[in-house]
Design a protein around this motif. Structure first.
Motif, PDB file in Angstrom:
ATOM      1  N   VAL A  31       0.847  -1.187   0.000  1.00 13.27           N
ATOM      2  CA  VAL A  31       0.000   0.000   0.000  1.00 13.27           C
ATOM      3  C   VAL A  31       0.884   1.240   0.000  1.00 13.27           C
ATOM      4  N   VAL A  32       0.584   2.151  -0.916  1.00 14.47           N
ATOM      5  CA  VAL A  32       1.264   3.435  -1.018  1.00 14.47           C
ATOM      6  C   VAL A  32       0.195   4.510  -0.890  1.00 14.47           C
ATOM      7  N   TYR A  33       0.516   5.586  -0.197  1.00 18.80           N
ATOM      8  CA  TYR A  33      -0.415   6.699  -0.025  1.00 18.80           C
ATOM      9  C   TYR A  33       0.009   7.919  -0.839  1.00 18.80           C
ATOM     10  N   ALA A  34      -0.973   8.661  -1.309  1.00 21.08           N
ATOM     11  CA  ALA A  34      -0.808  10.038  -1.772  1.00 21.08           C
ATOM     12  C   ALA A  34      -1.766  10.821  -0.881  1.00 21.08           C
ATOM     13  N   ALA A  35      -1.226  11.724  -0.070  1.00 17.21           N
ATOM     14  CA  ALA A  35      -2.054  12.388   0.936  1.00 17.21           C
ATOM     15  C   ALA A  35      -1.461  13.745   1.311  1.00 17.21           C
ATOM     16  N   LEU A  36      -2.152  14.425   2.213  1.00 16.29           N
ATOM     17  CA  LEU A  36      -1.687  15.734   2.689  1.00 16.29           C
ATOM     18  C   LEU A  36      -0.575  15.630   3.718  1.00 16.29           C
ATOM     19  N   GLY A  37      -0.433  14.479   4.323  1.00 17.46           N
ATOM     20  CA  GLY A  37       0.604  14.303   5.338  1.00 17.46           C
ATOM     21  C   GLY A  37       1.107  12.877   5.314  1.00 17.46           C
ATOM     22  N   VAL A  38       2.154  12.621   6.062  1.00 24.61           N
ATOM     23  CA  VAL A  38       2.797  11.303   6.081  1.00 24.61           C
ATOM     24  C   VAL A  38       1.942  10.300   6.857  1.00 24.61           C
ATOM     25  N   TYR A  39       1.826   9.123   6.299  1.00 20.43           N
ATOM     26  CA  TYR A  39       1.270   7.974   6.998  1.00 20.43           C
ATOM     27  C   TYR A  39       2.484   7.102   7.332  1.00 20.43           C
ATOM     28  N   PRO A  40       2.996   7.152   8.570  1.00 18.01           N
ATOM     29  CA  PRO A  40       4.297   6.553   8.911  1.00 18.01           C
ATOM     30  C   PRO A  40       4.471   5.084   8.549  1.00 18.01           C
ATOM     31  N   GLU A  41       3.405   4.312   8.550  1.00 15.76           N
ATOM     32  CA  GLU A  41       3.526   2.882   8.266  1.00 15.76           C
ATOM     33  C   GLU A  41       3.543   2.579   6.767  1.00 15.76           C
ATOM     34  N   PHE A  42       3.378   3.624   5.935  1.00 15.64           N
ATOM     35  CA  PHE A  42       3.268   3.433   4.495  1.00 15.64           C
ATOM     36  C   PHE A  42       4.128   4.456   3.759  1.00 15.64           C
ATOM     37  N   LYS A  43       4.616   4.066   2.581  1.00 15.28           N
ATOM     38  CA  LYS A  43       5.288   5.027   1.713  1.00 15.28           C
ATOM     39  C   LYS A  43       4.243   6.072   1.315  1.00 15.28           C
TER      40      LYS A  43
END
Length: 163
Positions: free
Chosen positions: A39-51
């Motif tokens: 799982v990879v995120y594109a978001a407004l802030g960091v999701y520490p457990e995911f790239k």
């Protein structure tokens, strides 16, 4: 039977644990990860457990159309770099650009669109004049909100319906 491992791109116009939708999205992402998927995120802030790829926040001085172009390009860039099997978009600002980007890149997209965000953009279902609402839609906004809020909600609604 050998299970195929997926690579998922989650697009969220929020930061980790900001609200209920983000918590449920992260819960789902965590379960996918536990099952061996990436799982990879594109978001407004960091999701520490995911790239995570971080994009800029929408500001009301922009139009939805301008922000849509920005986010479509950002999501397309992320898709090209990460090559996910599926895009999962969450919330009112990320869904339409994610659908457009995924279609242009030829990959499936799933959206998580809650009814609350269809007719609200900020705040909670509360008014100083009326207290907490049992429901919070366009009728309550028109009845209890200032004119600029009503106009903002109508603009957003028209944009969503048109797209």
């Amino acid at each position: 039977m050998d299970k195929k491992k997926l690579k998922l791109l989650y697009v969220s116009h929020a930061i980790e644990n900001e609200g209920g939708a983000e918590i449920s999205l992260k819960t789902l992402a965590t379960q996918f990860k536990k099952n061996g998927h990436e799982v990879v995120y594109a978001a407004l802030g960091v999701y520490p457990e995911f790239k995570t790829y971080i994009f800029k926040k929408f500001l009301p001085i922009y139009t939805f159309e301008l922000y849509e172009k920005y986010l479509v390009n950002f999501v397309r860039y992320t898709i090209k770099k990460e090559k996910p099997n599926l895009v999962h978009a969450n919330d009112r600002f990320a869904i339409i650009p994610s659908i457009i980007a995924a279609q242009k890149e030829g990959i499936p997209v799933v959206v998580h669109f809650r009814d609350f965000c269809l007719m609200t953009t900020t705040g909670s279902p509360y008014s100083l004049r009326a207290g907490f609402f049992n429901s919070f839609g366009i009728r309550e906004i028109i009845k209890f909100s200032p004119l600029k809020r009503v106009l903002w909600e109508l603009y957003k609604y028209i944009y969503i319906k048109r797209r």
